[in-house]
Motif scaffolding. Structure first.
Motif, short mmCIF file in Angstrom:
data_model
loop_
_atom_site.label_atom_id
_atom_site.label_comp_id
_atom_site.label_asym_id
_atom_site.label_seq_id
_atom_site.Cartn_x
_atom_site.Cartn_y
_atom_site.Cartn_z
N LYS A 125 0.78 -0.99 0.07
CA LYS A 125 -0.08 -0.02 -0.14
C LYS A 125 0.94 1.30 0.00
CE LYS A 125 -3.85 -0.54 2.27
NZ LYS A 125 -4.36 -0.72 3.68
N VAL B 102 0.66 -3.88 9.43
CA VAL B 102 1.55 -3.06 10.22
C VAL B 102 2.04 -4.09 11.49
CG1 VAL B 102 2.13 -1.22 12.06
CG2 VAL B 102 0.75 -0.71 9.61
N ARG C 86 -9.92 4.52 27.64
CA ARG C 86 -10.10 3.85 26.32
C ARG C 86 -9.94 4.92 25.09
NH1 ARG C 86 -14.06 1.88 23.88
NH2 ARG C 86 -12.80 0.04 23.09
N ILE D 9 -6.76 6.08 21.98
CA ILE D 9 -5.33 6.30 21.41
C ILE D 9 -4.84 7.92 21.01
CG2 ILE D 9 -3.83 5.66 19.28
CD1 ILE D 9 -5.57 3.25 18.96
N ARG E 33 -3.02 10.67 19.72
CA ARG E 33 -2.39 10.89 18.38
C ARG E 33 -1.51 12.00 18.32
NH1 ARG E 33 -2.94 6.03 14.94
NH2 ARG E 33 -5.20 5.39 15.43
N SER F 82 0.35 5.76 19.54
CA SER F 82 0.04 4.63 18.97
C SER F 82 -0.36 3.52 19.72
CB SER F 82 1.15 4.26 17.96
OG SER F 82 0.77 3.15 17.31
N PHE F 83 -1.05 2.46 19.14
CA PHE F 83 -1.06 1.16 19.62
C PHE F 83 0.40 0.67 19.71
CE2 PHE F 83 -1.58 -3.60 18.66
CZ PHE F 83 -2.09 -3.84 20.09
N ARG G 66 -10.54 14.12 20.38
CA ARG G 66 -11.74 14.65 19.68
C ARG G 66 -12.82 15.53 20.66
NH1 ARG G 66 -10.30 9.90 17.31
NH2 ARG G 66 -11.49 8.74 18.70
N LEU H 205 -8.38 0.37 5.77
CA LEU H 205 -7.82 0.80 7.23
C LEU H 205 -6.35 0.28 7.55
CD1 LEU H 205 -10.94 1.05 9.39
CD2 LEU H 205 -9.31 2.79 8.96
N VAL I 118 -7.07 -1.26 15.77
CA VAL I 118 -6.86 -1.61 17.07
C VAL I 118 -7.59 -0.96 18.23
CG1 VAL I 118 -4.52 -2.09 16.44
CG2 VAL I 118 -5.28 0.31 16.70
N PHE I 119 -8.65 0.00 17.72
CA PHE I 119 -9.43 0.75 18.68
C PHE I 119 -10.74 0.89 17.88
CE2 PHE I 119 -10.91 4.38 20.87
CZ PHE I 119 -11.03 4.08 22.18
N VAL I 120 -11.87 0.72 18.67
CA VAL I 120 -13.23 1.08 18.23
C VAL I 120 -13.99 1.77 19.46
CG1 VAL I 120 -15.54 0.10 17.54
CG2 VAL I 120 -13.19 -1.17 16.88
N THR J 180 -16.07 5.78 16.25
CA THR J 180 -14.57 5.94 15.54
C THR J 180 -13.99 4.49 15.39
OG1 THR J 180 -13.49 6.64 17.51
CG2 THR J 180 -13.93 8.31 15.95
N GLU K 24 -10.38 3.28 14.80
CA GLU K 24 -8.65 3.47 14.48
C GLU K 24 -8.02 2.19 14.23
OE1 GLU K 24 -7.04 6.05 17.19
OE2 GLU K 24 -9.09 6.68 18.20
N SER K 25 -7.03 2.36 13.23
CA SER K 25 -5.94 1.63 12.95
C SER K 25 -4.75 1.93 13.44
CB SER K 25 -6.06 1.28 11.27
OG SER K 25 -5.54 2.56 10.84
N VAL K 26 -3.72 1.16 13.29
CA VAL K 26 -2.51 1.67 13.80
C VAL K 26 -2.23 3.13 13.49
CG1 VAL K 26 -0.08 1.09 13.96
CG2 VAL K 26 -1.65 -0.98 13.79
N LYS K 27 -2.46 3.40 12.13
CA LYS K 27 -2.22 4.74 11.71
C LYS K 27 -3.10 5.80 11.48
CE LYS K 27 1.30 5.45 11.50
NZ LYS K 27 2.03 5.98 12.53
N ALA K 28 -4.41 5.13 11.60
CA ALA K 28 -5.32 6.23 11.11
C ALA K 28 -6.51 6.13 11.84
CB ALA K 28 -5.82 5.86 9.65
N VAL K 29 -7.30 7.49 11.92
CA VAL K 29 -8.58 7.55 12.72
C VAL K 29 -9.72 7.71 11.84
CG1 VAL K 29 -9.75 8.69 14.52
CG2 VAL K 29 -7.28 8.73 14.66
#
Lengths: 364, 128
Positions: free
Chosen positions: A19, A35, A294, A296, A298, A317-318, A347, B34, B38-40, B57, B59-64
């Motif tokens: 990707k 990843v 809860r 992440i 950023r 990050s996770f 947010r 995505l 890793v997070f919902v 939301t 969230e993946s490792v890199k994106a929200v």
């Protein structure tokens, strides 16, 4: 319109169905299979990265040593030939132009590796500083493809295709030799928190080398790794990223890079400002955070304490290795205390986080 | 690959109608682009959601990414399993990776959604 640049390995990334994303003007692979999978591959075996986008600047001349000393905050004077030094490069106000690696061939020849997206800016800055020195700097970025093989099995694998005794290259050392039958510069460096090597080769030989390493590493399960895992790996190892932990508005002392700032060496750009900061104490510090609530954290999310803004997240990050949500944040020094509970504003919602030691991962 | 009984949005969400209850989730294409989820974050049971507006939301490792409601109504069930095991969104987006169920006030917004066939054509178009 700015044209997106591609590395000599672009076709390989396409073939591997990576990707691709725009990264500082470069079209780069963010992931191949995922990843988290790629992250674990580097921690447990070895992974191959295309880092050809990194910038390289050659510094040559009678006064190369004095010039580099003026340019960077670390002390290059005691660096032996064949060794590498990490250093911030600062503006007069102490803000960071970039962080870089200085390869010492000898006192009249250094090879400097800079961040991809900063290459042009760095090169211009470096040229500006040459005025008082008998030195020539040259942007040689186009002359190299760069591959990084990182992970606990990196040495075992690479040794199969090189005439160099890799065990003799110490951490932050480099040498020249043949890899896959072609001349390369090999350094024991990397950006993952693991042992590993970075290999510089002429661009037209990059693809062959890439394919060969994947082939000879197949028994160990070597796989290509994208920028996504590169970021989670470096972040766990608390290796700073320019634009996140480092920037023109952040000093190396604030970023926790004080050990790379040698205020006792001769004058260098930014010394007065950094000396004053050191004497007065920095007003902000970089800390590690573990999410309690809860969510992440950023990059650039605000940090608050009792409803007042006290800093911001630089990276978050996770963490695949720790299986936790962690972050790095730049906060007011008086709150930079382990165990302190802060709010990360996700947010608009306050989510609790605790200050923990920021070296999240150290190889065992 | 995209189940025919579902309705699909341009934002890569799906809706599954069961009487006047609508199940929301994200499509296979969404989870694929995505990467590792890793997070919902989801609303609680009893909360109200509005068609076209964000209700949570992913969230993946890199994106929200915001997830948008297909219809307005009250949340009657939340898939608490995905809160603890977000990777279900990657492994089974149309099954165990569903997100919430909403008692719809009005099912008409579903009419503007795509069928599986239309969605696949839309994806093919987006590729270009």
């Amino acid at each position: 319109m700015i044209e997106t640049k591609r590395t000599p390995l672009y076709e390989e990334h396409l073939a591997a169905k990576a990707k691709l994303i725009d990264f500082g003007g470069w079209e780069m692979p963010v992931q191949y299979v995922g990843v988290i999978d790629e992250h674990h591959a580097v921690r447990t075996k070895a992974g191959l990265f295309d880092v050809s986008h990194m910038g390289e600047v050659d510094v040559r001349g009678k006064e190369a040593l004095a010039y580099v000393q003026k340019l960077i905050t670390n002390d290059v004077s005691k660096l032996q030939d064949g060794k590498i030094l990490y250093s911030p490069m600062c503006y007069p106000n102490g803000g960071i132009v970039d962080d870089l690696l200085v390869y010492c061939y000898n006192r009249e020849h250094f090879f400097i590796v800079v961040n991809a997206s900063n290459t042009d800016k760095d090169y211009e800055w470096m040229v500006e500083q040459t005025k008082e020195y008998d030195v020539v700097v040259e942007n040689v970025s186009d002359q190299y493809a760069q591959l990084a093989l990182q992970g606990p099995l990196a040495e075992t694998i690479l040794q199969r295709i090189t005439n160099v005794n890799l065990a003799q290259i110490k951490y932050y050392g480099f040498t020249h030799g043949d890899v896959n039958g072609v001349p390369c510069l090999i350094s024991r460096t990397g950006y993952t928190g693991e042992d590993g090597f970075e290999i510089y080769v002429s661009p037209e030989l990059g693809r062959g080398l890439w394919q060969k390493i994947l082939e000879i590493g197949a028994p160990e399960g070597v796989q290509p790794i994208g920028l996504g895992a590169r970021d989670t790996l470096r972040f766990e190892a608390r290796l700073p990223l320019y634009g996140n932990e480092l920037g023109a508005e952040i000093s190396p002392l604030e970023a926790g890079l004080g050990v790379f700032v040698k205020l006792d060496k001769a004058d260098f750009i930014g010394r007065d400002a950094l000396l004053a900061q050191k004497e007065q104490g920095v007003s902000r510090k970089l800390v590690g955070l573990e999410m309690i609530g809860r969510g992440i954290a950023r990059s650039h999310y605000p940090l608050q304490k009792n409803g007042e803004e006290i800093g911001f997240v630089t990276s978050g990050s996770f963490s695949p290795t720790l299986n936790k949500n962690i972050a790095l944040g730049l906060v007011h020094s008086d709150l930079a205390v382990q165990g302190e509970i802060l709010d990360v504003m996700i947010r608009g919602k306050a989510v609790q986080a605790k200050i923990i030691p920021s070296l999240f991962y150290k190889r065992g | 690959m995209n189940p025919v009984e579902l309705s699909y949005s341009k934002d890569h969400e799906y809706a599954k109608v069961e009487g006047n209850v609508v199940e929301f989730g994200i499509t296979d294409h969404a989870q694929e682009s995505l990467g590792d989820v890793v997070f919902v974050e989801l609303p609680d049971v009893g909360a109200t959601v509005t068609a076209g507006k964000s209700y949570g939301t992913v969230e993946s490792v890199k994106a929200v990414s915001d997830i948008l409601a297909s219809v307005s109504g009250k949340v009657v069930e939340v898939n608490t399993l995905v809160l603890d095991t977000p990777e279900l969104l990657n492994s089974d987006p149309y099954g165990e990776g569903w997100l919430i169920k909403v008692e719809a006030e009005d099912l008409s917004p579903l009419k503007s959604m795509m069928t599986a066939e239309e969605y696949e054509a839309f994806l093919a178009e987006e590729e270009h």
